[in-house]
Design an enzyme around this catalytic site. Structure first.
Site, short mmCIF file in Angstrom:
data_model
loop_
_atom_site.label_atom_id
_atom_site.label_comp_id
_atom_site.label_asym_id
_atom_site.label_seq_id
_atom_site.Cartn_x
_atom_site.Cartn_y
_atom_site.Cartn_z
CB CYS A 142 -0.96 0.05 1.24
SG CYS A 142 -0.01 -0.43 2.91
CG HIS A 222 0.10 4.05 5.59
ND1 HIS A 222 0.34 3.23 6.50
CD2 HIS A 222 -0.39 2.97 4.72
CE1 HIS A 222 0.33 1.96 6.34
NE2 HIS A 222 -0.31 1.62 5.12
P1 NAD Z 1 -5.39 -10.59 6.66
O1 NAD Z 1 -4.72 -11.21 7.59
O2 NAD Z 1 -6.40 -9.35 6.60
O3 NAD Z 1 -5.98 -11.63 5.52
C1 NAD Z 1 -5.32 -12.90 5.33
C2 NAD Z 1 -6.59 -13.79 5.01
O4 NAD Z 1 -5.72 -15.20 4.64
C3 NAD Z 1 -7.31 -14.10 6.47
O5 NAD Z 1 -8.50 -14.20 6.14
C4 NAD Z 1 -6.62 -15.48 6.76
O6 NAD Z 1 -7.61 -16.03 7.75
C5 NAD Z 1 -6.35 -16.15 5.58
N1 NAD Z 1 -5.29 -17.28 5.54
C6 NAD Z 1 -4.31 -17.39 6.42
N2 NAD Z 1 -3.68 -18.39 6.04
C7 NAD Z 1 -4.15 -18.92 4.82
C8 NAD Z 1 -3.80 -20.04 4.07
N3 NAD Z 1 -2.81 -20.67 4.36
N4 NAD Z 1 -4.50 -20.26 3.07
C9 NAD Z 1 -5.59 -19.37 2.54
N5 NAD Z 1 -6.16 -18.17 3.60
C10 NAD Z 1 -5.13 -18.07 4.65
O7 NAD Z 1 -3.99 -9.82 5.48
P2 NAD Z 1 -4.06 -8.80 4.68
O8 NAD Z 1 -3.77 -7.50 5.32
O9 NAD Z 1 -5.45 -8.97 3.71
O10 NAD Z 1 -2.84 -8.86 3.84
C11 NAD Z 1 -2.79 -9.78 2.82
C12 NAD Z 1 -1.36 -9.40 1.80
O11 NAD Z 1 -1.70 -8.17 1.44
C13 NAD Z 1 0.07 -9.36 2.57
O12 NAD Z 1 0.76 -9.72 1.77
C14 NAD Z 1 -0.06 -7.86 3.06
O13 NAD Z 1 1.28 -7.58 3.10
C15 NAD Z 1 -0.76 -7.50 1.83
N6 NAD Z 1 -1.17 -5.88 2.08
C16 NAD Z 1 -1.79 -5.72 3.08
C17 NAD Z 1 -2.30 -4.36 3.12
C18 NAD Z 1 -3.07 -4.01 4.58
O14 NAD Z 1 -3.00 -2.72 4.81
N7 NAD Z 1 -3.81 -4.78 5.38
C19 NAD Z 1 -1.94 -3.24 2.14
C20 NAD Z 1 -1.43 -3.49 1.20
C21 NAD Z 1 -0.95 -5.22 0.91
#
Ligand code: NAD
Length: 343
Positions: A142, A222
């Protein structure tokens, strides 16, 4: 128009938004999402009629107990899609990669994965056209998406030679009840420069960029303070005109609206949108200061939603979509309701 069949692995902060955005695209079909636990998000997906899959067969039982129908396993979903979007937690995407490759599907990963997980890192305004036909792409984080939207917009118009940025990062997403800080400003990371500069260079390897970051007790957004050195001297008016006409960037005037914080931005979005996602990069108009080749400004990044449009474009890129950059911007931003003004 051919329709790309897409699956989303992980239905957390990013995955759920990308999945719902896919349902709004004319050239895509959401075949299913992978959920590990039958929580409220799974109940919501089921209520929307979104097919739910589980990582393996053993998780399915808990879903069935809750009355949530399961369409099959991740492997079965992979057999039904052209593209998988991996939105699982950091590092899990790399572990899932062999399964994706075995199934022969194209892959879109998130910024929490190491760059090596994919053939290239991706940010629409910087490298949509050259990313077409790749087997896998990684949508940068992000913070990096916010920086790259600004840098590539100004680079196209004036040339950008160097960037120095201080990132004030949200401590946690709203749903992350166990994360902090609650009362601190944390060097994040303590060493300089921070990894965000490295991440920007995965897309723009030639750029002289250094970043520093702290984490603060907020969940909203942010905030970045960015200083750019351009290739030539410019007028402030020219910078404002460029930002005002660029896709995915919204100028907000603190003078006209009284908004000078992320909480007021979110409050304004709550008034005028469904939910309060702000997928646009918000540049505070009065903060834009120009001195010859130097441009300084504050910009706000809604971490939960800013990467969603880029994920949609990344799906088109790996699927070798016939849509040009302008066409994908129009299709994605039109369907998701991105705006140039708050309302
Ligand atoms: P999150 O924890 O909100 O979501 C992850 C999801 O995956 C959860 O629902 C979890 O239960 C599920 N999960 C866990 N292990 C799993 C598996 N083995 N198989 C399938 N599902 C599984 O995480 P997020 O914030 O959505 O982040 C996901 C990606 O996006 C990461 O790489 C993160 O760095 C990136 N990201 C996050 C943000 C943010 O601000 N949250 C912003 C940009 C990018």
């Amino acid at each position: 128009m051919s329709v790309v069949k897409v699956g989303v692995n992980g239905f957390g902060t990013i995955g759920r938004r990308v999945a719902l955005a896919i349902t709004l695209q004319k050239d895509m079909k959401l075949v299913g999402v992978v959920k590990r636990t039958p929580d409220y998000a799974a109940l919501y997906a089921a209520s929307r009629g979104i097919p739910i899959y589980t990582p393996t067969a053993k998780e399915a039982e808990e879903f069935e107990k809750r009355g949530i129908k399961v369409g099959g396993t991740l492997r079965e979903l992979l057999a039904r899609v052209d593209v998988i979007v991996d939105a699982t937690p950091e590092g899990q995407g790399a572990k899932n990669k062999p399964l994706y490759r075995e199934a022969g599907v194209k892959q879109v990963y998130q910024g929490g994965e190491k760059p090596e997980v994919a053939e290239a890192s991706f940010s629409t305004l910087c490298n949509y056209e050259e990313s077409k036909g790749r087997g896998s792409l990684r949508v940068v984080s992000c913070n990096t998406t916010g920086l790259l939207r600004l840098i590539c917009t100004l680079n196209r118009e004036f040339g950008v030679e160097s960037v120095r940025a201080v990132l004030v990062r949200r401590g946690a997403d709203p749903k992350e009840v166990k994360k902090g800080p609650i009362d601190s400003i944390v060097l994040n990371p303590p060493t300089l420069p921070s990894h965000h500069a490295v991440d920007v260079r995965t897309v723009l390897p030639w750029l002289d960029i250094k970043t520093a970051a702290v984490a603060v007790p907020t969940t909203f957004m942010h905030m970045h303070h960015v200083t750019l050195k351009l290739a030539k001297p410019v007028e402030r008016r020219e910078v404002l005109e460029t930002l005002a006409s660029a896709p995915r960037i919204m100028l907000v005037s603190s003078g006209d609206t009284g908004i000078k914080s992320t909480s007021q931005l979110v409050d304004a979005a709550r008034l005028s949108r469904m939910g309060y996602d702000i997928p646009e990069l918000v540049v505070f108009e009065e903060s834009v200061a120009v001195d010859g080749r130097e441009v300084m400004l504050f910009q706000a990044v809604h971490q939960e939603s800013i990467v969603v449009p880029e994920n949609i474009d990344a799906i088109r890129a790996v699927a070798s979509s016939p849509l040009t950059l302008d066409e994908t911007l129009k299709a994605t931003d039109g369907s998701l309701g991105l705006r140039k003004t708050l309302w």
